[in-house]
Design a protein around this motif. Sequence first.
Motif, PDB file in Angstrom:
ATOM      1  N   UNK A  95       0.839  -1.187   0.000  1.00 15.54           N
ATOM      2  CA  UNK A  95       0.000   0.000   0.000  1.00 15.54           C
ATOM      3  C   UNK A  95       0.880   1.244   0.000  1.00 15.54           C
ATOM      4  N   UNK A  96       0.485   2.242  -0.772  1.00 20.83           N
ATOM      5  CA  UNK A  96       1.143   3.537  -0.741  1.00 20.83           C
ATOM      6  C   UNK A  96       0.767   4.196   0.583  1.00 20.83           C
ATOM      7  N   UNK A  97       1.757   4.649   1.344  1.00 22.74           N
ATOM      8  CA  UNK A  97       1.509   5.231   2.661  1.00 22.74           C
ATOM      9  C   UNK A  97       1.795   6.732   2.686  1.00 22.74           C
ATOM     10  N   UNK A  98       2.245   7.277   1.539  1.00 18.67           N
ATOM     11  CA  UNK A  98       2.500   8.717   1.463  1.00 18.67           C
ATOM     12  C   UNK A  98       3.981   9.042   1.400  1.00 18.67           C
ATOM     13  N   UNK A  99       4.326  10.227   1.865  1.00 15.65           N
ATOM     14  CA  UNK A  99       5.703  10.717   1.793  1.00 15.65           C
ATOM     15  C   UNK A  99       6.089  11.371   3.110  1.00 15.65           C
ATOM     16  N   UNK A 100       7.323  11.152   3.527  1.00 16.53           N
ATOM     17  CA  UNK A 100       7.886  11.938   4.619  1.00 16.53           C
ATOM     18  C   UNK A 100       8.300  13.292   4.082  1.00 16.53           C
ATOM     19  N   UNK A 101       8.836  13.286   2.885  1.00 17.03           N
ATOM     20  CA  UNK A 101       9.414  14.485   2.309  1.00 17.03           C
ATOM     21  C   UNK A 101       9.364  14.331   0.802  1.00 17.03           C
ATOM     22  N   UNK A 102       9.011  15.392   0.111  1.00 12.10           N
ATOM     23  CA  UNK A 102       9.034  15.387  -1.351  1.00 12.10           C
ATOM     24  C   UNK A 102       9.325  16.797  -1.821  1.00 12.10           C
ATOM     25  N   UNK A 103      10.264  16.921  -2.735  1.00 13.77           N
ATOM     26  CA  UNK A 103      10.601  18.223  -3.300  1.00 13.77           C
ATOM     27  C   UNK A 103      10.645  18.105  -4.818  1.00 13.77           C
ATOM     28  N   UNK A 104      10.037  19.090  -5.483  1.00 16.04           N
ATOM     29  CA  UNK A 104      10.108  19.205  -6.934  1.00 16.04           C
ATOM     30  C   UNK A 104      11.243  20.188  -7.219  1.00 16.04           C
ATOM     31  N   UNK A 105      12.370  19.656  -7.652  1.00 19.55           N
ATOM     32  CA  UNK A 105      13.607  20.443  -7.771  1.00 19.55           C
ATOM     33  C   UNK A 105      13.694  21.200  -9.094  1.00 19.55           C
ATOM     34  N   UNK A 106      13.447  20.495 -10.203  1.00 18.06           N
ATOM     35  CA  UNK A 106      13.577  21.098 -11.531  1.00 18.06           C
ATOM     36  C   UNK A 106      12.346  20.787 -12.368  1.00 18.06           C
ATOM     37  N   UNK A 107      11.925  21.754 -13.201  1.00 20.10           N
ATOM     38  CA  UNK A 107      10.803  21.467 -14.093  1.00 20.10           C
ATOM     39  C   UNK A 107      11.213  20.452 -15.161  1.00 20.10           C
ATOM     40  N   UNK A 108      10.233  19.681 -15.622  1.00 19.65           N
ATOM     41  CA  UNK A 108      10.466  18.674 -16.662  1.00 19.65           C
ATOM     42  C   UNK A 108       9.890  19.202 -17.970  1.00 19.65           C
ATOM     43  N   UNK A 109      10.754  19.635 -18.899  1.00 19.45           N
ATOM     44  CA  UNK A 109      10.247  20.125 -20.179  1.00 19.45           C
ATOM     45  C   UNK A 109       9.544  19.004 -20.949  1.00 19.45           C
ATOM     46  N   UNK A 110       8.397  19.340 -21.532  1.00 19.09           N
ATOM     47  CA  UNK A 110       7.704  18.373 -22.363  1.00 19.09           C
ATOM     48  C   UNK A 110       8.643  17.948 -23.496  1.00 19.09           C
ATOM     49  N   UNK A 111       8.684  16.651 -23.751  1.00 15.28           N
ATOM     50  CA  UNK A 111       9.587  16.097 -24.760  1.00 15.28           C
ATOM     51  C   UNK A 111      10.870  15.531 -24.175  1.00 15.28           C
ATOM     52  N   UNK A 112      11.126  15.800 -22.901  1.00  9.74           N
ATOM     53  CA  UNK A 112      12.338  15.272 -22.274  1.00  9.74           C
ATOM     54  C   UNK A 112      12.065  13.887 -21.678  1.00  9.74           C
ATOM     55  N   UNK A 113      13.132  13.184 -21.379  1.00 14.28           N
ATOM     56  CA  UNK A 113      13.032  11.838 -20.808  1.00 14.28           C
ATOM     57  C   UNK A 113      13.385  11.882 -19.326  1.00 14.28           C
ATOM     58  N   UNK A 114      12.688  11.062 -18.554  1.00 13.66           N
ATOM     59  CA  UNK A 114      12.934  10.947 -17.117  1.00 13.66           C
ATOM     60  C   UNK A 114      13.055   9.474 -16.751  1.00 13.66           C
ATOM     61  N   UNK A 115      13.695   9.233 -15.611  1.00 14.17           N
ATOM     62  CA  UNK A 115      13.750   7.873 -15.071  1.00 14.17           C
ATOM     63  C   UNK A 115      13.791   7.966 -13.552  1.00 14.17           C
ATOM     64  N   UNK A 116      13.401   6.861 -12.904  1.00 13.71           N
ATOM     65  CA  UNK A 116      13.393   6.811 -11.455  1.00 13.71           C
ATOM     66  C   UNK A 116      14.528   5.979 -10.911  1.00 13.71           C
ATOM     67  N   UNK A 117      15.101   6.435  -9.812  1.00 11.65           N
ATOM     68  CA  UNK A 117      16.149   5.713  -9.077  1.00 11.65           C
ATOM     69  C   UNK A 117      15.609   5.498  -7.666  1.00 11.65           C
ATOM     70  N   UNK A 118      15.646   4.234  -7.193  1.00 16.31           N
ATOM     71  CA  UNK A 118      15.021   3.878  -5.928  1.00 16.31           C
ATOM     72  C   UNK A 118      15.994   3.129  -5.025  1.00 16.31           C
ATOM     73  N   UNK A 119      16.008   3.526  -3.755  1.00 19.01           N
ATOM     74  CA  UNK A 119      16.865   2.916  -2.743  1.00 19.01           C
ATOM     75  C   UNK A 119      16.017   2.641  -1.501  1.00 19.01           C
ATOM     76  N   UNK A 120      16.245   1.496  -0.876  1.00 18.31           N
ATOM     77  CA  UNK A 120      15.569   1.215   0.389  1.00 18.31           C
ATOM     78  C   UNK A 120      16.318   1.957   1.490  1.00 18.31           C
ATOM     79  N   UNK A 121      15.659   2.906   2.120  1.00 22.74           N
ATOM     80  CA  UNK A 121      16.265   3.715   3.174  1.00 22.74           C
ATOM     81  C   UNK A 121      16.084   3.047   4.533  1.00 22.74           C
ATOM     82  N   UNK A 122      14.862   2.550   4.792  1.00 21.99           N
ATOM     83  CA  UNK A 122      14.565   1.971   6.096  1.00 21.99           C
ATOM     84  C   UNK A 122      13.418   0.982   5.954  1.00 21.99           C
ATOM     85  N   UNK A 123      13.400  -0.010   6.840  1.00 23.72           N
ATOM     86  CA  UNK A 123      12.299  -0.970   6.895  1.00 23.72           C
ATOM     87  C   UNK A 123      12.082  -1.356   8.339  1.00 23.72           C
ATOM     88  N   UNK A 124      10.832  -1.303   8.773  1.00 25.07           N
ATOM     89  CA  UNK A 124      10.482  -1.678  10.146  1.00 25.07           C
ATOM     90  C   UNK A 124       9.253  -2.567  10.094  1.00 25.07           C
TER      91      UNK A 124
END
Length: 166
Positions: A95-124
Amino acid sequence: MNEASHTNGFLLAEPGSLIGVSDWMTITQAMVDRFAEATFDDDPMHIDPEWARAETPYGGTIAFGFLTMSLLTHMLHTVQPRDRRSHVATAGYYLNYGFNRLRLISPVPTGSAVRGRFELVDRRTDERGRSQMTIGATVEIENGEKPALVAEWLSVWVPPKGHQGA
């Protein structure tokens, strides 16, 4: 940084492990327009290329920040594939539980490519046997100096009925 096995998923990954990096995906004007329609947001900065070219510093339209956020799920599923329609009874579900922190740093120009990088920070694990995970998420813009988004994304794994601790 350790690389988490795609077959083991989050539950066997150690904090600090790289969960994965998605493939590049292009943000098209059609995608931005469909998002605007779905969210009833007619901001010309996003949906009017001529206006955006003339009136903004971006040289054209940019993706909605919420569109960039919403792509996190797709990007994560491409690096941690699983059949979400079956195995709930035997493997549990996320289940998606939300975000502790989220920042939109740079605008994404239409036509550009993006990708996601994911790391496990903590698990309890809580008293009900659920795993609460904090995932470091970064959306990179191809050839960009700064990321589009950085976040601490929260997810909860709910074990199947009858699981010890459930």
